[in-house]
Design a protein around this motif. Structure first.
Motif, short mmCIF file in Angstrom:
data_model
loop_
_atom_site.label_atom_id
_atom_site.label_comp_id
_atom_site.label_asym_id
_atom_site.label_seq_id
_atom_site.Cartn_x
_atom_site.Cartn_y
_atom_site.Cartn_z
N THR A 34 0.85 -1.19 0.00
CA THR A 34 0.00 0.00 0.00
C THR A 34 0.89 1.24 0.00
OG1 THR A 34 -1.65 -1.21 1.27
CG2 THR A 34 -1.88 1.18 1.19
N LEU A 35 0.63 2.13 -0.95
CA LEU A 35 1.45 3.33 -1.14
C LEU A 35 0.58 4.57 -1.11
CD1 LEU A 35 3.05 1.92 -4.32
CD2 LEU A 35 4.43 2.53 -2.40
N THR A 36 1.19 5.70 -0.74
CA THR A 36 0.51 6.99 -0.80
C THR A 36 1.38 7.95 -1.61
OG1 THR A 36 -0.49 6.63 1.36
CG2 THR A 36 -0.48 8.88 0.54
N ASN A 37 0.74 8.66 -2.53
CA ASN A 37 1.42 9.70 -3.30
C ASN A 37 1.46 10.95 -2.43
OD1 ASN A 37 2.32 11.63 -5.09
ND2 ASN A 37 0.82 11.18 -6.68
N LYS A 38 2.60 11.24 -1.82
CA LYS A 38 2.74 12.37 -0.90
C LYS A 38 3.17 13.66 -1.58
CE LYS A 38 1.90 10.59 3.14
NZ LYS A 38 0.84 11.11 3.98
N GLY A 39 3.53 13.59 -2.85
CA GLY A 39 3.97 14.79 -3.56
C GLY A 39 2.81 15.55 -4.18
N SER A 40 3.14 16.57 -4.95
CA SER A 40 2.12 17.36 -5.64
C SER A 40 2.05 17.02 -7.12
CB SER A 40 2.40 18.86 -5.46
OG SER A 40 3.66 19.18 -6.01
N GLU A 41 2.80 16.03 -7.54
CA GLU A 41 2.86 15.63 -8.95
C GLU A 41 1.94 14.43 -9.19
OE1 GLU A 41 4.12 16.44 -12.68
OE2 GLU A 41 4.90 17.50 -10.94
N THR A 42 1.15 14.47 -10.25
CA THR A 42 0.32 13.32 -10.63
C THR A 42 1.21 12.30 -11.32
OG1 THR A 42 -1.64 14.69 -10.86
CG2 THR A 42 -1.65 12.58 -12.00
N LEU A 43 1.12 11.04 -10.87
CA LEU A 43 1.99 9.97 -11.38
C LEU A 43 1.17 8.93 -12.12
CD1 LEU A 43 4.07 9.50 -8.11
CD2 LEU A 43 4.75 10.77 -10.14
N ARG A 44 1.87 8.04 -12.80
CA ARG A 44 1.23 6.90 -13.47
C ARG A 44 1.50 5.66 -12.63
NH1 ARG A 44 -1.38 7.21 -18.04
NH2 ARG A 44 -0.99 5.00 -18.34
N PHE A 45 0.42 5.06 -12.13
CA PHE A 45 0.57 3.89 -11.26
C PHE A 45 1.03 2.67 -12.04
CE2 PHE A 45 -0.91 0.71 -8.12
CZ PHE A 45 -0.35 1.28 -6.99
N ASP A 46 0.77 2.62 -13.33
CA ASP A 46 1.18 1.48 -14.14
C ASP A 46 2.62 1.57 -14.61
OD1 ASP A 46 0.64 3.59 -15.84
OD2 ASP A 46 -0.29 2.35 -17.38
N GLU A 47 3.33 2.65 -14.26
CA GLU A 47 4.73 2.80 -14.67
C GLU A 47 5.70 2.73 -13.50
OE1 GLU A 47 5.40 6.14 -17.21
OE2 GLU A 47 3.84 5.53 -18.60
N LEU A 48 5.26 2.12 -12.40
CA LEU A 48 6.15 1.92 -11.26
C LEU A 48 7.09 0.76 -11.55
CD1 LEU A 48 3.59 2.14 -8.31
CD2 LEU A 48 5.13 3.94 -9.13
N ASN A 49 8.27 0.81 -10.97
CA ASN A 49 9.19 -0.32 -10.98
C ASN A 49 9.26 -0.85 -9.56
OD1 ASN A 49 10.03 -0.36 -13.71
ND2 ASN A 49 11.32 1.41 -13.31
N VAL A 50 9.03 -2.15 -9.40
CA VAL A 50 9.03 -2.78 -8.09
C VAL A 50 10.21 -3.74 -8.04
CG1 VAL A 50 7.74 -4.22 -6.49
CG2 VAL A 50 6.53 -2.57 -7.93
N LEU A 51 11.10 -3.50 -7.09
CA LEU A 51 12.26 -4.36 -6.91
C LEU A 51 12.18 -5.01 -5.54
CD1 LEU A 51 13.41 -1.63 -8.57
CD2 LEU A 51 15.36 -3.15 -8.66
N ILE A 52 12.34 -6.32 -5.52
CA ILE A 52 12.39 -7.06 -4.26
C ILE A 52 13.73 -7.76 -4.21
CG2 ILE A 52 11.35 -8.91 -2.91
CD1 ILE A 52 8.66 -8.08 -4.14
N ASP A 53 14.49 -7.43 -3.18
CA ASP A 53 15.86 -7.93 -3.02
C ASP A 53 16.70 -7.67 -4.28
OD1 ASP A 53 15.28 -8.79 -0.45
OD2 ASP A 53 14.64 -10.77 -1.14
N GLY A 54 16.45 -6.53 -4.94
CA GLY A 54 17.22 -6.14 -6.11
C GLY A 54 16.73 -6.69 -7.43
N TYR A 55 15.67 -7.49 -7.44
CA TYR A 55 15.16 -8.06 -8.68
C TYR A 55 13.86 -7.37 -9.07
CZ TYR A 55 18.57 -11.71 -7.92
OH TYR A 55 19.74 -12.39 -7.73
N LEU A 56 13.76 -6.98 -10.33
CA LEU A 56 12.55 -6.34 -10.84
C LEU A 56 11.43 -7.36 -10.92
CD1 LEU A 56 11.49 -3.65 -12.02
CD2 LEU A 56 12.17 -4.49 -14.27
#
Length: 143
Positions: A72-94
């Motif tokens: 669960t994430l919260t966009n804390k900035g003032s910029e609108t982002l694209r949720f489908d363009e996140l990169n998720v790395l777990i232990d260094g692996y995409l």
């Protein structure tokens, strides 16, 4: 002898004009490219300064030898982002992820969640989420 010197001087003069014209065109095009790149860099820096995300929760759900991680994430900035363009790395692996909802737009102060399916491994893991403009957030979770 005077006519030959005049012809040679005229040829040098025309050659200098041609070389000067080509040089000015090349320098002008290079200057335009540099100005455009500088403007793009300024816009990117401005977007990065206004971007901030926070990982609220990262909860693994056990299902046998593999588990699904819900983040669960919260966009804390003032910029609108694209949720489908996140990169998720777990232990260094995409890792690929899925999210609920059809809207890929992530507005400021909105809380969204995604799921990373079919993960393996016990112990403590490190999670990193990176936005499309390079701002990241970190968390650890225990399986």
């Amino acid at each position: 002898m005077g006519f030959e010197v005049t012809v040679v001087i005229a040829i040098f003069f025309v050659s200098a004009l041609v070389v000067g014209t080509f040089s000015y065109t090349a320098l002008s095009a290079s200057s335009d490219i540099i100005n455009d790149a500088s403007e793009d860099q300024h816009q990117l820096q401005s977007k990065r300064l206004h971007t901030s995300i926070n990982i609220d929760h990262s909860v693994p759900g056990a299902s046998g030898s593999t588990y699904d991680l819900t983040v669960t994430l919260t966009n804390k900035g003032s910029e609108t982002l694209r949720f489908d363009e996140l990169n998720v790395l777990i232990d260094g692996y995409l890792e690929p992820y899925t999210f609920n909802g059809s809207a890929a737009i992530w507005v400021p102060e909105e809380t969204r969640s995604f799921t990373v399916p079919d993960l393996t491994g016990a112990g403590t893991h490190r999670l990193k989420v990176v936005t499309e403009n390079g701002i990241s957030a970190y968390d650890t979770y225990l399986v």
